[in-house]
Design a protein around this motif. Structure first.
Motif, PDB file in Angstrom:
ATOM      1  N   UNK A 136       0.787  -1.231   0.000  1.00  0.00           N
ATOM      2  CA  UNK A 136       0.000   0.000   0.000  1.00  0.00           C
ATOM      3  C   UNK A 136       0.825   1.290   0.000  1.00  0.00           C
ATOM      4  N   UNK A 137       2.083   1.256   0.422  1.00  0.00           N
ATOM      5  CA  UNK A 137       2.865   2.498   0.493  1.00  0.00           C
ATOM      6  C   UNK A 137       4.184   2.324  -0.244  1.00  0.00           C
ATOM      7  N   UNK A 138       4.823   3.434  -0.654  1.00  0.00           N
ATOM      8  CA  UNK A 138       6.107   3.342  -1.376  1.00  0.00           C
ATOM      9  C   UNK A 138       7.211   2.747  -0.509  1.00  0.00           C
ATOM     10  N   UNK A 139       8.230   2.218  -1.161  1.00  0.00           N
ATOM     11  CA  UNK A 139       9.367   1.626  -0.462  1.00  0.00           C
ATOM     12  C   UNK A 139      10.051   2.653   0.434  1.00  0.00           C
ATOM     13  N   UNK A 140      10.185   3.878  -0.063  1.00  0.00           N
ATOM     14  CA  UNK A 140      10.869   4.922   0.708  1.00  0.00           C
ATOM     15  C   UNK A 140      10.169   5.184   2.025  1.00  0.00           C
ATOM     16  N   UNK A 141       8.840   5.284   2.004  1.00  0.00           N
ATOM     17  CA  UNK A 141       8.066   5.548   3.215  1.00  0.00           C
ATOM     18  C   UNK A 141       8.118   4.348   4.152  1.00  0.00           C
ATOM     19  N   UNK A 142       7.994   3.144   3.581  1.00  0.00           N
ATOM     20  CA  UNK A 142       8.025   1.925   4.391  1.00  0.00           C
ATOM     21  C   UNK A 142       9.359   1.765   5.106  1.00  0.00           C
ATOM     22  N   UNK A 143      10.459   2.006   4.394  1.00  0.00           N
ATOM     23  CA  UNK A 143      11.786   1.862   4.983  1.00  0.00           C
ATOM     24  C   UNK A 143      12.036   2.904   6.078  1.00  0.00           C
ATOM     25  N   UNK A 144      11.522   4.096   5.883  1.00  0.00           N
ATOM     26  CA  UNK A 144      11.674   5.131   6.909  1.00  0.00           C
ATOM     27  C   UNK A 144      10.924   4.753   8.180  1.00  0.00           C
ATOM     28  N   UNK A 145       9.714   4.243   8.029  1.00  0.00           N
ATOM     29  CA  UNK A 145       8.938   3.822   9.209  1.00  0.00           C
ATOM     30  C   UNK A 145       9.625   2.658   9.915  1.00  0.00           C
ATOM     31  N   UNK A 146      10.221   1.729   9.154  1.00  0.00           N
ATOM     32  CA  UNK A 146      10.927   0.597   9.764  1.00  0.00           C
ATOM     33  C   UNK A 146      12.100   1.056  10.622  1.00  0.00           C
ATOM     34  N   UNK A 147      12.617   2.248  10.325  1.00  0.00           N
ATOM     35  CA  UNK A 147      13.704   2.803  11.140  1.00  0.00           C
ATOM     36  C   UNK A 147      13.232   3.184  12.534  1.00  0.00           C
ATOM     37  N   UNK A 148      11.922   3.130  12.757  1.00  0.00           N
ATOM     38  CA  UNK A 148      11.341   3.431  14.065  1.00  0.00           C
ATOM     39  C   UNK A 148      11.547   2.284  15.052  1.00  0.00           C
ATOM     40  N   UNK A 149      12.069   1.142  14.573  1.00  0.00           N
ATOM     41  CA  UNK A 149      12.211  -0.058  15.402  1.00  0.00           C
ATOM     42  C   UNK A 149      13.012   0.161  16.688  1.00  0.00           C
ATOM     43  N   UNK A 150      14.157   0.904  16.685  1.00  0.00           N
ATOM     44  CA  UNK A 150      14.856   1.133  17.960  1.00  0.00           C
ATOM     45  C   UNK A 150      13.984   1.791  19.016  1.00  0.00           C
ATOM     46  N   UNK A 151      13.132   2.723  18.588  1.00  0.00           N
ATOM     47  CA  UNK A 151      12.257   3.402  19.544  1.00  0.00           C
ATOM     48  C   UNK A 151      11.231   2.441  20.131  1.00  0.00           C
ATOM     49  N   UNK A 152      10.607   1.608  19.294  1.00  0.00           N
ATOM     50  CA  UNK A 152       9.616   0.656  19.803  1.00  0.00           C
ATOM     51  C   UNK A 152      10.268  -0.384  20.708  1.00  0.00           C
ATOM     52  N   UNK A 153      11.521  -0.754  20.420  1.00  0.00           N
ATOM     53  CA  UNK A 153      12.232  -1.711  21.281  1.00  0.00           C
ATOM     54  C   UNK A 153      12.450  -1.142  22.671  1.00  0.00           C
ATOM     55  N   UNK A 154      12.934   0.095  22.738  1.00  0.00           N
ATOM     56  CA  UNK A 154      13.183   0.741  24.033  1.00  0.00           C
ATOM     57  C   UNK A 154      11.872   0.925  24.793  1.00  0.00           C
ATOM     58  N   UNK A 155      10.833   1.394  24.116  1.00  0.00           N
ATOM     59  CA  UNK A 155       9.552   1.645  24.779  1.00  0.00           C
ATOM     60  C   UNK A 155       8.945   0.353  25.302  1.00  0.00           C
ATOM     61  N   UNK A 156       9.042  -0.738  24.509  1.00  0.00           N
ATOM     62  CA  UNK A 156       8.516  -2.033  24.965  1.00  0.00           C
ATOM     63  C   UNK A 156       9.253  -2.533  26.195  1.00  0.00           C
ATOM     64  N   UNK A 157      10.583  -2.456  26.169  1.00  0.00           N
ATOM     65  CA  UNK A 157      11.362  -2.911  27.318  1.00  0.00           C
ATOM     66  C   UNK A 157      11.044  -2.084  28.563  1.00  0.00           C
ATOM     67  N   UNK A 158      10.803  -0.794  28.367  1.00  0.00           N
ATOM     68  CA  UNK A 158      10.494   0.083  29.501  1.00  0.00           C
ATOM     69  C   UNK A 158       9.085  -0.174  30.049  1.00  0.00           C
TER      70      UNK A 158
END
Length: 340
Positions: free
Chosen positions: A103-125
């Protein structure tokens, strides 16, 4: 002289490892997007299932036929108690990534995937009450800010694709956090991980793919003029997906943690640029700025995590694998080992 030659070989091996990892990663992303957009094969569950089947066969050949890696024996009980939950998260991660590409361009998808470090820290916290140095939280600011800027200025924004990519980050973080705790005691490499997880993932996904997309796939087969070439591309994406898993194992063992992190962010930039040249999706200046800010934030996050101790004294830690049936009920335990 020998040290110089050894150093040159190490550098060359690291560069080769990084480039082959980039190549397979970008190839999988571009081929999947091509399948959804150019071949009009709009069935992400089926594509994911084909990837898992190819990965299962590839891992079997590498371990049992080519003998590249020895098979790590896992007890039958552990396969269901430890590996099956990981396979489910692994499956969700791949499926959500393919849905977002639908549904979305590769550029947008890859940028959102870069959010993974933030979700990892928030989940652990939030879930495991693990506390982090303020510099870790500070490094997340440009990541979150870049994602927000990219999302607001994205010209091809799609809610379903955005949510799929965002929940894909959550699935990736969950897989990362649980991997060591669930597989405690087994020295898994990526090939053995795929060997055990891919068949489970295929089993989990086969029925939903058949029920939800089976009729559509049959209709696509009947109406597609160049069926053989399209089928080759779809199977080729599955082969590339397996090669990507193998390349990750090679690059991790050929580079340092910092190099791997920086190379991963540069890979995102490379994928964004390459996909734009192929699919010509519109990118505004502010959108490109948001992507750049996110990548800089990810690089800074990797640098901070590398420089800081893995665990601050006196803080709660990520849970280890339950060692008895009594420990399996409460997932969060006060007396736990840090394996992240």
């Amino acid at each position: 002289m020998e040290e110089t030659r050894l150093c040159s070989w190490t550098v060359c091996r690291s560069i080769f490892a990084i480039f082959q990892w980039w190549s397979f990663n970008v190839a999988v992303i571009i081929m999947n997007k091509w399948i959804f957009q150019k071949l009009d094969f709009k069935f992400p569950l089926t594509v994911s299932c084909i990837h898992f089947i190819c990965s299962s066969i590839g891992a079997y050949v590498v371990i049992n036929v080519l003998k590249v890696k020895p098979l790590i024996t896992v007890e039958p009980e552990d396969r269901w108690r430890r590996i099956f939950p990981m396979s489910f998260v692994f499956c969700m991660n791949i499926v959500l990534g393919n849905v977002s590409l639908r549904y979305i361009p590769v550029s947008f998808m890859q940028t959102i995937k870069s959010f993974t470090p933030a979700t990892t820290v928030i989940l652990q916290w939030m879930v495991w009450r693990k506390y982090f140095d303020w510099r870790i939280w500070a490094s997340l600011v440009p990541i979150v800010g870049g994602i927000l800027l990219t999302s607001v200025t994205e010209l091809s924004f799609n809610v379903l694709g955005f949510c799929a990519a965002l929940f894909g980050c959550l699935a990736t973080s969950t897989k990362t956090i649980l991997a060591e705790s669930l597989l405690h005691g087994y020295k898994f490499d990526s090939i053995n991980t795929v060997y055990y997880m891919a068949p489970f993932a295929t089993m989990i996904l086969a029925v939903p793919a058949l029920l939800l997309e089976g009729a559509g796939v049959l209709e696509w087969i009947q109406t597609t003029p160049s069926l053989i070439s399209s089928f080759i591309i779809i199977i080729g994406s599955g082969v590339m997906a397996f090669c990507l898993n193998f390349s990750i194992f090679y690059v991790i063992h050929s580079t340092t943690a910092v190099t791997f992190n920086v190379a991963g962010n540069l890979k995102v930039a490379f994928a964004v640029a390459f996909s734009w040249m192929i699919f010509k999706n519109p990118i505004s200046a502010m959108n490109a700025l948001g992507c750049a800010v996110t990548l800089v934030g990810c690089t800074f996050y990797g640098y901070v995590r590398h420089r800081l101790p893995n665990q601050l004294p006196g803080t709660p830690r990520t849970p280890r694998t339950p060692r008895s049936r009594l420990e399996m009920t409460p997932l969060v335990n006060d007396k736990i080992d840090d394996k992240v």
